[in-house]
Scaffold this motif. Structure first.
Motif, PDB file in Angstrom:
ATOM      1  N   LYS A 234      13.563 -10.065 -38.366  1.00 44.43           N
ATOM      2  CA  LYS A 234      12.931 -10.288 -37.129  1.00 44.43           C
ATOM      3  C   LYS A 234      13.024  -8.946 -35.778  1.00 44.43           C
ATOM      4  O   LYS A 234      14.446  -8.616 -35.523  1.00 44.43           O
ATOM      5  CB  LYS A 234      13.055 -11.533 -35.793  1.00 44.43           C
ATOM      6  CG  LYS A 234      12.126 -11.105 -35.048  1.00 44.43           C
ATOM      7  CD  LYS A 234      12.690 -13.295 -34.779  1.00 44.43           C
ATOM      8  CE  LYS A 234      11.246 -12.816 -33.077  1.00 44.43           C
ATOM      9  NZ  LYS A 234      11.610 -14.447 -32.476  1.00 44.43           N
ATOM     10  N   PRO A 235      12.789  -7.843 -35.750  1.00 43.69           N
ATOM     11  CA  PRO A 235      12.431  -6.371 -34.633  1.00 43.69           C
ATOM     12  C   PRO A 235      12.959  -7.459 -33.228  1.00 43.69           C
ATOM     13  O   PRO A 235      12.082  -8.224 -32.729  1.00 43.69           O
ATOM     14  CB  PRO A 235      11.300  -6.228 -34.870  1.00 43.69           C
ATOM     15  CG  PRO A 235      10.594  -6.254 -36.297  1.00 43.69           C
ATOM     16  CD  PRO A 235      11.121  -7.749 -36.081  1.00 43.69           C
ATOM     17  N   GLU A 236      13.885  -6.275 -33.097  1.00 45.32           N
ATOM     18  CA  GLU A 236      13.891  -7.035 -31.727  1.00 45.32           C
ATOM     19  C   GLU A 236      14.626  -6.251 -31.118  1.00 45.32           C
ATOM     20  O   GLU A 236      15.149  -5.179 -31.003  1.00 45.32           O
ATOM     21  CB  GLU A 236      15.318  -8.972 -31.633  1.00 45.32           C
ATOM     22  CG  GLU A 236      16.757  -8.197 -32.633  1.00 45.32           C
ATOM     23  CD  GLU A 236      17.699  -9.506 -33.029  1.00 45.32           C
ATOM     24  OE1 GLU A 236      17.615  -9.629 -31.713  1.00 45.32           O
ATOM     25  OE2 GLU A 236      17.606 -10.309 -33.849  1.00 45.32           O
ATOM     26  N   VAL A 237      14.733  -6.540 -29.159  1.00 44.08           N
ATOM     27  CA  VAL A 237      15.441  -5.452 -28.656  1.00 44.08           C
ATOM     28  C   VAL A 237      16.964  -5.441 -28.082  1.00 44.08           C
ATOM     29  O   VAL A 237      16.668  -6.494 -27.448  1.00 44.08           O
ATOM     30  CB  VAL A 237      14.400  -5.370 -26.908  1.00 44.08           C
ATOM     31  CG1 VAL A 237      15.176  -4.433 -26.647  1.00 44.08           C
ATOM     32  CG2 VAL A 237      12.929  -4.290 -27.822  1.00 44.08           C
ATOM     33  N   ARG A 238      17.393  -4.701 -28.118  1.00 36.35           N
ATOM     34  CA  ARG A 238      18.961  -4.616 -27.961  1.00 36.35           C
ATOM     35  C   ARG A 238      19.524  -3.899 -27.527  1.00 36.35           C
ATOM     36  O   ARG A 238      18.949  -2.403 -27.463  1.00 36.35           O
ATOM     37  CB  ARG A 238      19.804  -5.361 -29.177  1.00 36.35           C
ATOM     38  CG  ARG A 238      19.431  -6.581 -29.846  1.00 36.35           C
ATOM     39  CD  ARG A 238      20.528  -7.561 -30.492  1.00 36.35           C
ATOM     40  NE  ARG A 238      20.489  -8.379 -31.084  1.00 36.35           N
ATOM     41  CZ  ARG A 238      21.227  -9.242 -30.488  1.00 36.35           C
ATOM     42  NH1 ARG A 238      22.067  -9.610 -29.910  1.00 36.35           N
ATOM     43  NH2 ARG A 238      20.867 -11.011 -30.999  1.00 36.35           N
TER      44      ARG A 238
END
Length: 298
Positions: A234-238
């Motif tokens: 699941k792509p996520e912004v970090r």
């Protein structure tokens, strides 16, 4: 004290560069756009000033690069006045020299070796200067500063030449060449302290920014057109930064708040993990780097 130590290491690198220029013709600096090749090229431009360094830059271009890396490469070449040559992996695939890897974790890292060796043969390269350092990996740790490569371009650890400091046996036969590593005795921390001291610019990828990533093989891999998102990802912004740069498909980032060089240095003083620990190609086995080097890798 640390500055004295660093000055000694930079002087050692300069001596290796002078020795390379004295003994070899048609020599290239392997330039990836990463911090080590940037520092090596910077030192070369400084120690040969006011003349230009007697080396060209060579980028083995996988075609799967960070956009920031390519932009910085072109900016650096223009700023320092180097000539740039490119060994193009995509062209090698199109010509049939190498085959595009397959599979869910496919990447072009390993096929770079054949493309590099083809460039060496066609251009009669006598030596390649690289930014490799001994603290990066166990295979790099046991490699000589002046590393002999046989006619097939392979590294044979058991056949390494005697070497005492920068004094080495530099003879070679037809078709043989050397890989030379002037930064061998510097550490990742030394590199960053030198970058800060000299005010050297580096790509923004080294600094923490919000980035879209997926967790793959224990590392944060940036989402790009060159990777296929798996059903369990699941792509996520970090907030991510990269300690080492390479092919975008295998270069894993770390969660970090280090947005400046001072903060990177402070972070390194507190970490115990190696910088290449987040590269998928180096995590496959304990001897991944040595296997690739035996095949002609950097």
């Amino acid at each position: 004290m640390h500055c004295d130590h660093l000055d000694y290491l930079i002087d050692e690198a300069a001596e290796i560069l002078f020795t390379t220029a004295r003994y070899f013709k048609n020599t290239f600096i392997l330039f990836s756009g990463g911090k080590d090749s940037i520092v090596l090229s910077h030192i070369a431009s400084r120690v040969f000033y006011p003349s230009k360094p007697p080396f060209k830059l060579l980028h083995v271009d996988t075609g799967h690069n960070f956009v920031e890396t390519l932009k910085f490469r072109d900016y650096f070449v223009k700023k320092y006045g180097y000539s740039l040559c490119i060994a193009d992996v995509q062209e090698a695939i199109n010509s049939g020299l190498v085959q595009e890897p397959e599979g869910p974790d496919k990447n072009r890292n390993r096929i770079q070796s054949a493309v590099l060796l083809d460039f060496i043969r066609k251009n009669e390269v006598e030596a390649l200067l690289g930014g490799g350092r001994r603290d990066e990996d166990r295979a790099r740790a046991k490699e000589r500063i002046f590393s002999h490569r046989d006619i097939s371009g392979c590294w044979v650890p058991e056949n390494q030449r005697p070497e005492l400091g920068t004094l080495a046996l530099l003879d070679r036969g037809p078709g043989e060449h050397y890989r030379i590593f002037p930064l061998s005795n510097l550490t990742e921390l030394d590199i960053w302290i030198y970058i800060r001291r000299e005010g050297i610019e580096v790509p923004s990828l080294y600094f923490s920014r919000p980035r879209e990533v997926v967790l793959r093989h224990g590392a944060w891999v940036q989402v790009s057109p060159f990777i296929t998102i798996k059903p369990n990802e699941k792509p996520e912004v970090r907030n991510i930064r990269f300690r080492t740069l390479g092919d975008i498909t295998i270069t894993g980032g770390i969660e970090s708040n280090a947005e400046t060089i001072d903060q990177i240095i402070e972070e390194l003083l507190q970490t115990r993990s190696g910088e290449r620990g987040h590269r998928h190609d180096d995590r496959q086995t304990h001897y991944s780097m040595e296997v690739r080097k035996r095949e002609g890798y950097f």
